[in-house]
Design a protein around this motif. Structure first.
Motif, PDB file in Angstrom:
ATOM      1  N   ALA A 299     -10.140   7.743 -27.635  1.00  0.00           N
ATOM      2  CA  ALA A 299     -11.031   6.662 -27.191  1.00  0.00           C
ATOM      3  C   ALA A 299     -10.268   6.103 -26.120  1.00  0.00           C
ATOM      4  N   GLU A 300      -8.906   5.628 -26.091  1.00  0.00           N
ATOM      5  CA  GLU A 300      -8.301   4.947 -25.043  1.00  0.00           C
ATOM      6  C   GLU A 300      -8.327   5.986 -23.850  1.00  0.00           C
ATOM      7  N   GLN A 301      -7.993   7.361 -24.050  1.00  0.00           N
ATOM      8  CA  GLN A 301      -7.686   8.115 -22.902  1.00  0.00           C
ATOM      9  C   GLN A 301      -9.241   8.236 -22.199  1.00  0.00           C
ATOM     10  N   GLN A 302     -10.221   8.439 -22.776  1.00  0.00           N
ATOM     11  CA  GLN A 302     -11.503   8.363 -22.206  1.00  0.00           C
ATOM     12  C   GLN A 302     -12.011   7.211 -21.430  1.00  0.00           C
TER      13      GLN A 302
ATOM     14  N   TRP B 186     -12.524   4.315 -16.453  1.00  0.00           N
ATOM     15  CA  TRP B 186     -12.065   3.176 -15.738  1.00  0.00           C
ATOM     16  C   TRP B 186     -11.529   3.743 -14.465  1.00  0.00           C
ATOM     17  N   VAL B 187     -10.673   4.631 -14.092  1.00  0.00           N
ATOM     18  CA  VAL B 187     -10.405   5.368 -12.851  1.00  0.00           C
ATOM     19  C   VAL B 187     -11.566   5.702 -12.000  1.00  0.00           C
TER      20      VAL B 187
ATOM     21  N   HIS C 292      -0.528  11.234 -26.816  1.00  0.00           N
ATOM     22  CA  HIS C 292      -1.875  11.612 -26.258  1.00  0.00           C
ATOM     23  C   HIS C 292      -1.802  11.607 -24.705  1.00  0.00           C
ATOM     24  N   TRP C 293      -0.717  11.134 -24.239  1.00  0.00           N
ATOM     25  CA  TRP C 293      -0.468  10.837 -22.752  1.00  0.00           C
ATOM     26  C   TRP C 293       0.230  12.003 -22.283  1.00  0.00           C
ATOM     27  N   ALA C 294       0.894  12.466 -22.919  1.00  0.00           N
ATOM     28  CA  ALA C 294       2.244  13.492 -22.735  1.00  0.00           C
ATOM     29  C   ALA C 294       1.683  14.457 -21.579  1.00  0.00           C
TER      30      ALA C 294
ATOM     31  N   GLU D  41     -16.519   1.151 -27.824  1.00  0.00           N
ATOM     32  CA  GLU D  41     -15.825   1.883 -28.795  1.00  0.00           C
ATOM     33  C   GLU D  41     -14.318   1.125 -29.186  1.00  0.00           C
ATOM     34  N   PHE D  42     -14.301  -0.235 -28.604  1.00  0.00           N
ATOM     35  CA  PHE D  42     -13.442  -1.024 -29.264  1.00  0.00           C
ATOM     36  C   PHE D  42     -13.764  -2.282 -29.636  1.00  0.00           C
TER      37      PHE D  42
END
Length: 467
Positions: free
Chosen positions: A273-276, A281-282, A309-311, A375-376
Motif C-alpha cells: 500500500a505504501e509503495q502504491q 503521489w509522484v 519492498h523498496w530495495a 488505505e491508511f
C-alpha cells in the motif's frame, strides 16, 4: 548508584541512549536488560563508544509458578477490554490487533467491539482486581536481589507479554523504587495498560499526562513532565553537507527544491500500500497544474523497519525521484543521524502517512503534509496519537482529504512558507519541550531519575487502575 533499565529490546536505545550515556558519565552503574534481546539488536550501535559503567545483563526470568498462566491471561484480557471504551470506538485497527492476542479463556470478549463507558470501566476494574491478586514472583524477586539495583527503570510497561509488570511488583516487594519512562508518542494510546503503577511515571508533555491519568489511572502526584528527550539531538544542529553536496549524494538536481517522503513502520503502512501510494503521489506531482509543484524533486526515505519492498523499486522512468538511502537506514550512529538530519534540513517540505519523522521535521522547522488516503484510514485517523498532529488539537500537520487538495497545500507552502512557522513553533514548545525551548529534555530526565533513589516505594494500591 546502580540503575537497572528493563527495556523491551535494544531498539529502545534510540529513545534512551543519551540518558544512559549521561547517567554513566555521572558515575552511575547502568545495567541493561531486555525481554527480547535479539529484536532490533543493531540498536546497540547507539551506545557505541559510551564511557562509564554500562553493562548488559540477563533479562528477567519467567515467573515459572502457578500464577504464570493466570497472569498472562489477565494481562491479555485487560488489554482488549480497554479498547471497548467509547474513547476507542473509531480505532478498529488497534482493537483488532489486541483481539488477535486475546488469551483463549477470554476469547468471548472478542465478539464485542465497543461497550458503554460504565461497562468498559467495570471490565477494566474487574481485571485490575484480578491483577492485584497476583503476588510478586519469587523468581523475579531473586533476579532483582542478585542485581541489587538502587532504581528500576522500565519501558514500555504497557505490553502484556513482557515481564515488566512482575519486575515492578517485585521491586515494590523488595523496597526498590521504580520508574516508567514513556518512550514514544504513541505508547499510552496504541498498546495495553500499565496494570501496575510505578513510583514515578515520566511523560513528555501535558497530553501524555492526561493520557496517563485518564486511560491508565496514574496518580497525578507520581507523574513528572520532562519533555521528549529523543528529539534533543535535532535542536541547534547544523547540516553535515551543503545542499549541493547532499543533492549530489542522493542523486537529485541541486537547482530544484525537493520534497522528502518519510516512510512509516510496517504496522502503520503496509508495504504494498505504501509503495502504491508513493507512486500515485509522484504522478500527482508531475501532473500538477502548478509549474512550481510540477518541478519539485522527490526524495523517498523508507522507514528502517519497513524498507524491504523498496530495495528493487525503480523510478528511472520518472525524472528527479530518488530513493535514499538504500542501506544503513536506521539513524543510530553519528554518521547515519547526520545523514538523516540533512534529509530533513535540505527538504522544502516533508510528506508522510503517520510517523515520528513528522515531529522531527517540526523540530527542524519544516512544513509537514499528509493525505488521508483510504488505505491508511485505520492507521491515521483511527489512531489516537495521530490526533496530536492535527491543527485543531494544537498540531501543525497540513491535512488533505485527497491528492488534489494536497497539491494545493504544497503550492501554498512553497509560495508562503511563513504561514507554517507559528503552528510548528507552538507544537514544539508544548509537545516536545514544554518546560522551555532552551531546556534540553535529557538532563531533566537524568536529574529526575537520580532523585528517585532512596525513596520508599508506594505499597498500595498495587494496580494503577483499581479505583
Amino acid at each position: 548508584m546502580k540503575i537497572l533499565f528493563a527495556l523491551h529490546f535494544p531498539g529502545y536505545f534510540r529513545f534512551f541512549d543519551t540518558t544512559i550515556r549521561k547517567l554513566a558519565e555521572r558515575g552511575h552503574h547502568v545495567m541493561l536488560a531486555f525481554d527480547s534481546p535479539e529484536k532490533q539488536a543493531e540498536g546497540a550501535a547507539a551506545l557505541a563508544g559510551a564511557t562509564g559503567a554500562i553493562e548488559t545483563v540477563e533479562g528477567p526470568p519467567a515467573r515459572g509458578d502457578a500464577w504464570d498462566d493466570v497472569a498472562q491471561a489477565v494481562r491479555g484480557g485487560i488489554d482488549y477490554a480497554r479498547y471497548l471504551d467509547p474513547y476507542f470506538a473509531d480505532a478498529p485497527y488497534l482493537r483488532d490487533r489486541m483481539r488477535k492476542v486475546l488469551p483463549p479463556v477470554f476469547a468471548g470478549l472478542g465478539r464485542f467491539t465497543t461497550a458503554g463507558p460504565a461497562m468498559a470501566s467495570t471490565l477494566v476494574r474487574w481485571f485490575s482486581t484480578l491483577e492485584d491478586a497476583i503476588p510478586p514472583s519469587e523468581a523475579v524477586d531473586g533476579y532483582l536481589r542478585g542485581l541489587a539495583p538502587d532504581l528500576l527503570v522500565v519501558s514500555p510497561l504497557v505490553m502484556s507479554r513482557l515481564r515488566q509488570v512482575d519486575l515492578v511488583k517485585s521491586a515494590r516487594n523488595l523496597g526498590i523504587p521504580s520508574a516508567l519512562c514513556v518512550a514514544s508518542w504513541d505508547h499510552l494510546t496504541t498498546k495495553g495498560l500499565m496494570r501496575v503503577q510505578p513510583d514515578c511515571v515520566v511523560v513528555w508533555n501535558e497530553a501524555q499526562k492526561r493520557e496517563a491519568v485518564d486511560l491508565h489511572g496514574a496518580q497525578l502526584d507520581r507523574i513528572t513532565i520532562t519533555g521528549a528527550q529523543p528529539f534533543d539531538r535535532w535542536f541547534d544542529r547544523e547540516p553535515s553537507l551543503s545542499r549541493r553536496d547532499f543533492c549530489q549524494q542522493v542523486g537529485l538536481p541541486a537547482d530544484r527544491p525537493f520534497l522528502l517522503f518519510t516512510g512509516s513502520s510496517r504496522s502503520i503502512s503496509a508495504p504494498t500500500a505504501e509503495q502504491q501510494f508513493v507512486r500515485q503521489w509522484v504522478e500527482s506531482l508531475r501532473g500538477s497544474s502548478s509549474s512550481t509543484v510540477q518541478q519539485l524533486s522527490a526524495l523517498i526515505r523508507p522507514h528502517p523497519y519497513n524498507a524491504g519492498h523498496w530495495a528493487e523499486v525503480d523510478f528511472s522512468g520518472v525524472s528527479n525521484v530518488s530513493i535514499y538511502p538504500r542501506g544503513d537506514l536506521n539513524p543510530l550512529t553519528p554518521k547515519a543521524r547526520a545523514d538523516y538530519f540533512d534529509s530533513l534540513y535540505h527538504a522544502v517540505g516533508v510528506v508522510g502517512i503517520n510517523t515520528s519523522a513528522m515531529i522531527e521535521a517540526a523540530v527542524i522547522g519544516r512544513p509537514v503534509h499528509t493525505v488521508l488516503a483510504h488505505e491508511f484510514v485505520d492507521t491515521q485517523m483511527g489512531t489516537r496519537h495521530f490526533q496530536h498532529l492535527l491543527p485543531e488539537n494544537g498540531g501543525f500537520l497540513k491535512v488533505a482529504s485527497n491528492l488534489q487538495e494536497h497539491l494545493a497545500h504544497l503550492e501554498e507552502t512553497l509560495e508562503h512558507p511563513e504561514r507554517n512557522r507559528a503552528a510548528l513553533a507552538r507544537f514544539v514548545s508544548t509537545f516536545v519541550r514544554p518546560n522551555g525551548l532552551d531546556r534540553a529534555c535529557m538532563p531533566q530526565l537524568v536529574e529526575l531519575l537520580e532523585q528517585q533513589v532512596g525513596r520508599a516505594p508506594v505499597v498500595e494500591p498495587v494496580s494503577s487502575l483499581r479505583r
